[in-house]
Design a protein around this motif. Structure first.
Motif, PDB file in Angstrom:
ATOM      1  N   UNK A 109       8.869  11.223  -8.768  1.00 33.88           N
ATOM      2  CA  UNK A 109      10.081  11.723  -9.430  1.00 33.88           C
ATOM      3  C   UNK A 109      10.841  12.659  -8.490  1.00 33.88           C
ATOM      4  N   UNK A 110      12.107  12.467  -8.378  1.00 35.13           N
ATOM      5  CA  UNK A 110      12.950  13.293  -7.521  1.00 35.13           C
ATOM      6  C   UNK A 110      14.061  13.893  -8.366  1.00 35.13           C
ATOM      7  N   UNK A 111      14.138  15.211  -8.375  1.00 31.16           N
ATOM      8  CA  UNK A 111      15.204  15.873  -9.104  1.00 31.16           C
ATOM      9  C   UNK A 111      16.499  15.786  -8.309  1.00 31.16           C
ATOM     10  N   UNK A 112      17.570  15.326  -8.928  1.00 27.85           N
ATOM     11  CA  UNK A 112      18.837  15.236  -8.198  1.00 27.85           C
ATOM     12  C   UNK A 112      19.236  16.579  -7.597  1.00 27.85           C
ATOM     13  N   UNK A 113      19.637  16.585  -6.341  1.00 26.89           N
ATOM     14  CA  UNK A 113      20.023  17.820  -5.652  1.00 26.89           C
ATOM     15  C   UNK A 113      21.526  17.918  -5.468  1.00 26.89           C
ATOM     16  N   UNK A 114      22.261  16.876  -5.816  1.00 25.70           N
ATOM     17  CA  UNK A 114      23.701  16.882  -5.588  1.00 25.70           C
ATOM     18  C   UNK A 114      24.393  16.056  -6.662  1.00 25.70           C
ATOM     19  N   UNK A 115      25.547  16.539  -7.107  1.00 27.36           N
ATOM     20  CA  UNK A 115      26.370  15.780  -8.040  1.00 27.36           C
ATOM     21  C   UNK A 115      27.483  15.098  -7.271  1.00 27.36           C
ATOM     22  N   UNK A 116      27.643  13.806  -7.504  1.00 32.03           N
ATOM     23  CA  UNK A 116      28.615  13.006  -6.764  1.00 32.03           C
ATOM     24  C   UNK A 116      29.599  12.369  -7.732  1.00 32.03           C
ATOM     25  N   UNK A 117      30.873  12.475  -7.431  1.00 27.03           N
ATOM     26  CA  UNK A 117      31.906  11.848  -8.249  1.00 27.03           C
ATOM     27  C   UNK A 117      32.426  10.595  -7.542  1.00 27.03           C
ATOM     28  N   UNK A 156      22.280   2.219  -8.827  1.00 32.04           N
ATOM     29  CA  UNK A 156      21.766   1.998  -7.476  1.00 32.04           C
ATOM     30  C   UNK A 156      21.798   3.273  -6.646  1.00 32.04           C
ATOM     31  N   UNK A 157      22.881   4.044  -6.743  1.00 26.24           N
ATOM     32  CA  UNK A 157      22.988   5.282  -5.971  1.00 26.24           C
ATOM     33  C   UNK A 157      21.965   6.313  -6.446  1.00 26.24           C
ATOM     34  N   UNK A 158      21.788   6.422  -7.760  1.00 24.71           N
ATOM     35  CA  UNK A 158      20.837   7.399  -8.278  1.00 24.71           C
ATOM     36  C   UNK A 158      19.407   7.004  -7.976  1.00 24.71           C
ATOM     37  N   UNK A 159      19.154   5.701  -7.842  1.00 28.06           N
ATOM     38  CA  UNK A 159      17.815   5.239  -7.490  1.00 28.06           C
ATOM     39  C   UNK A 159      17.503   5.500  -6.022  1.00 28.06           C
ATOM     40  N   UNK A 160      18.489   5.300  -5.158  1.00 23.87           N
ATOM     41  CA  UNK A 160      18.259   5.388  -3.719  1.00 23.87           C
ATOM     42  C   UNK A 160      18.509   6.768  -3.126  1.00 23.87           C
ATOM     43  N   UNK A 161      19.237   7.636  -3.840  1.00 21.35           N
ATOM     44  CA  UNK A 161      19.589   8.945  -3.297  1.00 21.35           C
ATOM     45  C   UNK A 161      19.297  10.042  -4.320  1.00 21.35           C
ATOM     46  N   UNK A 162      19.127  11.239  -3.829  1.00 19.45           N
ATOM     47  CA  UNK A 162      18.887  12.386  -4.712  1.00 19.45           C
ATOM     48  C   UNK A 162      20.219  12.923  -5.222  1.00 19.45           C
ATOM     49  N   UNK A 163      20.899  12.127  -6.014  1.00 21.04           N
ATOM     50  CA  UNK A 163      22.222  12.503  -6.508  1.00 21.04           C
ATOM     51  C   UNK A 163      22.347  12.168  -7.988  1.00 21.04           C
ATOM     52  N   UNK A 164      23.203  12.909  -8.641  1.00 19.89           N
ATOM     53  CA  UNK A 164      23.610  12.614 -10.008  1.00 19.89           C
ATOM     54  C   UNK A 164      25.036  12.101  -9.933  1.00 19.89           C
ATOM     55  N   UNK A 218      25.803  -0.173   0.038  1.00 17.19           N
ATOM     56  CA  UNK A 218      25.401  -0.277   1.436  1.00 17.19           C
ATOM     57  C   UNK A 218      26.429   0.354   2.362  1.00 17.19           C
ATOM     58  N   UNK A 219      27.712   0.153   2.052  1.00 22.87           N
ATOM     59  CA  UNK A 219      28.768   0.758   2.865  1.00 22.87           C
ATOM     60  C   UNK A 219      28.740   2.278   2.746  1.00 22.87           C
ATOM     61  N   UNK A 220      28.552   2.781   1.535  1.00 23.78           N
ATOM     62  CA  UNK A 220      28.472   4.229   1.330  1.00 23.78           C
ATOM     63  C   UNK A 220      27.312   4.814   2.127  1.00 23.78           C
ATOM     64  N   UNK A 221      26.180   4.100   2.135  1.00 23.97           N
ATOM     65  CA  UNK A 221      25.000   4.580   2.845  1.00 23.97           C
ATOM     66  C   UNK A 221      25.209   4.756   4.337  1.00 23.97           C
ATOM     67  N   UNK A 222      26.211   4.081   4.890  1.00 26.32           N
ATOM     68  CA  UNK A 222      26.484   4.187   6.323  1.00 26.32           C
ATOM     69  C   UNK A 222      27.373   5.380   6.668  1.00 26.32           C
ATOM     70  N   UNK A 223      27.938   6.029   5.639  1.00 24.89           N
ATOM     71  CA  UNK A 223      28.943   7.065   5.929  1.00 24.89           C
ATOM     72  C   UNK A 223      28.726   8.370   5.177  1.00 24.89           C
ATOM     73  N   UNK A 224      27.594   8.523   4.493  1.00 26.72           N
ATOM     74  CA  UNK A 224      27.321   9.777   3.788  1.00 26.72           C
ATOM     75  C   UNK A 224      26.058  10.419   4.358  1.00 26.72           C
ATOM     76  N   UNK A 225      25.858  11.690   4.051  1.00 26.02           N
ATOM     77  CA  UNK A 225      24.709  12.425   4.551  1.00 26.02           C
ATOM     78  C   UNK A 225      23.762  12.833   3.437  1.00 26.02           C
ATOM     79  N   UNK A 226      23.801  12.094   2.320  1.00 26.98           N
ATOM     80  CA  UNK A 226      22.895  12.419   1.221  1.00 26.98           C
ATOM     81  C   UNK A 226      21.461  12.133   1.624  1.00 26.98           C
ATOM     82  N   UNK A 227      20.534  12.908   1.074  1.00 23.40           N
ATOM     83  CA  UNK A 227      19.112  12.678   1.345  1.00 23.40           C
ATOM     84  C   UNK A 227      18.659  11.427   0.617  1.00 23.40           C
TER      85      UNK A 227
END
Length: 298
Positions: free
Chosen positions: A32-40, A68-76, A286-295
């Motif tokens: 379980x990973x608690x989201x560390x960032x909120x993304x709009x 998909x984003x919430x599954x792959x990244x620590x974001x809400x 996939x495109x977002x994953x190439x240009x963001x710095x989310x964990x």
């Protein structure tokens, strides 16, 4: 589950045994990973943003992208959908420059996704569908391409003007009737030309990235060269380079037959179904994953 087991052991008088055992046991890690960032994420554009073709909720790819984003990244992830079916690039731009609610959403966005171009091309094809060669169609579309590129550039620049910090992702378009008219190279060529414009504008405007969906949604399940060759063999007896517009219209109006493309809607044979919108979400993720710095999750 670990908490429940612990409570049962306490109740049974085995707390000491449980503690001693845990001292020597390997610690159990949790995924379980608690989201560390909120993304709009704000989506603006035509019917591919609105979500026409899949169910009646008109949410399109955004729910799948959020998951998909919430599954792959620590974001809400929070999403907003500003898609209106049938709009051209200039109409979308007018909303970007004049609609206060949309402008506020864009200003707050971390990611902005845009679908545009299909209606611009469709309008030109309807006016020039009676040409009988690719060269004639290319000549007819040449000035329209220039105009479209100017309008698209203005749209993307206006979006960046509202929010200079957000990353903008510009989708390409696809050929919704390819599997029925696979030998109709004029339509395929026109779609390719419009995608070249979208890709060029994305490369020229800083902070903008091109997201391709042409191959996946045009060819559907016919992705391999062998499958595409077989498809052309099946359809070459019924259509050639030239397509009778009446046949295309008949196809799009037929709501009784199944769709031949597994990624498009049976309802209109034009827009994506759930599988198609899932593809859009995957390509954008996939495109977002190439240009963001989310964990990312490990």
């Amino acid at each position: 589950m670990g908490i429940l087991i612990g409570l049962l052991i306490i109740i049974g008088g085995g707390l000491w045994w449980f503690q001693q055992r845990n001292q020597s046991a390997t610690p159990i890690t949790t995924h379980h990973v608690t989201p560390t960032k909120s993304v709009r994420v704000v989506a603006v554009g035509d019917s591919l943003t609105q979500g026409i073709g899949y169910a009646d909720d008109h949410q399109g790819y955004l729910p799948m992208l959020k998951q998909q984003l919430e599954t792959d990244y620590r974001v809400k992830v929070r999403t907003q959908n500003f898609g209106i079916g049938g709009e051209r690039s200039d109409q979308i731009d007018k909303r970007v420059t004049h609609k206060a609610r949309l402008r506020l959403a864009l200003k707050r966005a971390d990611v902005i996704a845009v679908t545009v171009g299909g209606n611009d091309l469709l309008q030109k094809l309807e006016k020039n569908i009676l040409v009988d060669s690719s060269s004639q169609l290319a000549a007819k579309l040449a000035p329209a391409k220039v105009t479209y590129q100017q309008k698209l550039t203005q749209l993307i620049q206006d979006i960046h003007q509202v929010n200079p910090k957000a990353q903008v992702y510009l989708f390409g378009i696809y050929n919704p009737v390819y599997v029925y008219f696979s030998t109709a190279s004029m339509i395929t060529d026109a779609v390719d030309q419009w995608n070249q414009v979208n890709q060029k504008v994305a490369s020229q405007v800083s902070g903008t990235h091109f997201v391709t969906i042409n191959q996946q949604l045009s060819y559907g399940q016919y992705q391999s060269e062998t499958a595409k060759a077989k498809l052309k063999q099946e359809t070459k007896k019924t259509n050639q380079q030239y397509v009778d517009p009446a046949e295309v219209e008949k196809l799009l109006q037929d709501q009784t037959s199944d769709e031949k493309n597994d990624y498009l809607s049976t309802h209109d044979h034009f827009h994506p179904n759930k599988r198609g919108y899932t593809i859009m979400a995957k390509q954008l993720k996939q495109a977002i994953g190439q240009h963001v710095n989310w964990s990312t999750r490990n």
